[in-house]
Design an enzyme around this catalytic site. Structure first.
Site, PDB file in Angstrom:
ATOM      1  N   HIS A 199      56.482  63.026  70.646  1.00  0.00           N
ATOM      2  CA  HIS A 199      57.505  63.222  71.666  1.00  0.00           C
ATOM      3  C   HIS A 199      56.840  63.110  73.032  1.00  0.00           C
ATOM      4  O   HIS A 199      56.457  64.113  73.636  1.00  0.00           O
ATOM      5  CB  HIS A 199      58.169  64.593  71.497  1.00  0.00           C
ATOM      6  CG  HIS A 199      59.360  64.804  72.377  1.00  0.00           C
ATOM      7  ND1 HIS A 199      60.416  65.608  72.011  1.00  0.00           N
ATOM      8  CD2 HIS A 199      59.667  64.346  73.610  1.00  0.00           C
ATOM      9  CE1 HIS A 199      61.317  65.624  72.985  1.00  0.00           C
ATOM     10  NE2 HIS A 199      60.872  64.873  73.972  1.00  0.00           N
ATOM     11  N   HIS A 224      62.843  71.786  64.462  1.00  0.00           N
ATOM     12  CA  HIS A 224      62.561  72.789  65.492  1.00  0.00           C
ATOM     13  C   HIS A 224      62.412  74.165  64.856  1.00  0.00           C
ATOM     14  O   HIS A 224      63.336  74.694  64.250  1.00  0.00           O
ATOM     15  CB  HIS A 224      63.631  72.854  66.581  1.00  0.00           C
ATOM     16  CG  HIS A 224      63.083  73.370  67.888  1.00  0.00           C
ATOM     17  ND1 HIS A 224      62.486  72.551  68.825  1.00  0.00           N
ATOM     18  CD2 HIS A 224      63.000  74.617  68.394  1.00  0.00           C
ATOM     19  CE1 HIS A 224      62.083  73.272  69.855  1.00  0.00           C
ATOM     20  NE2 HIS A 224      62.373  74.539  69.608  1.00  0.00           N
ATOM     21  N   GLU A 266      60.387  60.607  69.567  1.00  0.00           N
ATOM     22  CA  GLU A 266      61.447  61.417  70.158  1.00  0.00           C
ATOM     23  C   GLU A 266      61.382  61.318  71.674  1.00  0.00           C
ATOM     24  O   GLU A 266      60.306  61.124  72.243  1.00  0.00           O
ATOM     25  CB  GLU A 266      61.279  62.891  69.762  1.00  0.00           C
ATOM     26  CG  GLU A 266      61.280  63.153  68.279  1.00  0.00           C
ATOM     27  CD  GLU A 266      61.049  64.621  67.963  1.00  0.00           C
ATOM     28  OE1 GLU A 266      61.385  65.034  66.841  1.00  0.00           O
ATOM     29  OE2 GLU A 266      60.515  65.361  68.834  1.00  0.00           O
TER      30      GLU A 266
END
Length: 245
Positions: free
Chosen positions: A43, A190, A70
């Site tokens: 990410h 997450h 991401e």
């Protein structure tokens, strides 16, 4: 079978705190795949406080499984995806100054923008996933936008799991069921860890992929990377155990 994609951002955070190339982000990605991870997630953020754009470029030829990138689709991010063309892009609505992703897209308000981005990535042959909360209206709109998958933001699940796991998982089962019925693939990520992952998997066995970074890399400090990846994969291949039932 639910795939495990290891997010290696935290490895880059440790490297960047000291400078140099220890730990070696590229080697960690190679080892994660060797030890059984079915994907690697990164990410990159604009401030490059962990994964850098150059890391993403260097990682591309070393990823032999699935490469999931991401990020918030800024012009710079879109240019990166055009260059890399990963297996999957996960669109995340994080602001530049957030510590970590903390909410899903409002797909109603961002329908036109997300439709344009999804269409562009899909035209390159890149699978798209939109990061969402369990709000059913947002998932319905994600389907209309035309994304291939959604990724359920599991931060609230992980927090409530500590006190009431049945209540914690209920909205996720409902959301994942709707997504499946709409023809969407379902990912999750997450704050998933060795305590809460198996329970989520057992209740939503059609999950395509979970992306896990912080907890997995933290566990690896104690258990070693190979044993840790095997432990997480075991959560995705076994029935609920007595402690989670």
């Amino acid at each position: 079978m639910t795939k495990l994609s290891v997010n290696i951002n935290k490895v880059a955070t440790i490297r960047n705190s000291r400078g140099g190339n220890i730990p070696d982000v590229i080697q960690v990605a190679v080892d994660c795949q060797l030890f059984g991870a079915e994907g690697i997630t990164v990410h990159p953020r604009p401030d490059e406080r962990h994964i850098r754009y150059t890391d993403v470029i260097d990682l591309q030829p070393r990823i032999t499984t699935e490469f999931n990138i991401e990020g918030n689709p800024s012009p710079e991010f879109i240019s990166l995806i055009k260059k890399i063309r990963p297996t999957q892009v996960t669109l995340v609505p994080d602001a530049h100054d957030v510590l970590t992703s903390d909410c899903g897209w409002n797909t109603l308000e961002n329908r036109d923008f997300l439709t344009e981005v999804v269409n562009e990535f899909q035209s390159m042959g890149v699978r798209t996933s939109i990061f969402v909360d369990t709000n059913l209206e947002m998932i319905k709109m994600a389907s209309k936008i035309g994304t291939d998958r959604i990724e359920l933001y599991t931060g609230p699940y992980a927090e409530e799991f500590k006190t009431n796991k049945e209540k914690a998982v209920a909205p996720y089962v409902e959301a994942a069921t709707m997504a499946k019925n709409l023809g969407l693939g379902v990912n999750a990520g997450h704050d998933l860890n060795l305590d809460n992952l198996n329970y989520l998997y057992v209740n939503i066995p059609w999950l395509k992929e979970v992306s896990i970074g912080h907890s997995l890399i933290s566990d690896a400090l104690y258990m070693g990377l190979e044993k840790t990846i095997k432990a997480y994969k075991n959560c995705l291949n076994t029935p609920v155990n007595s402690t989670n039932a």
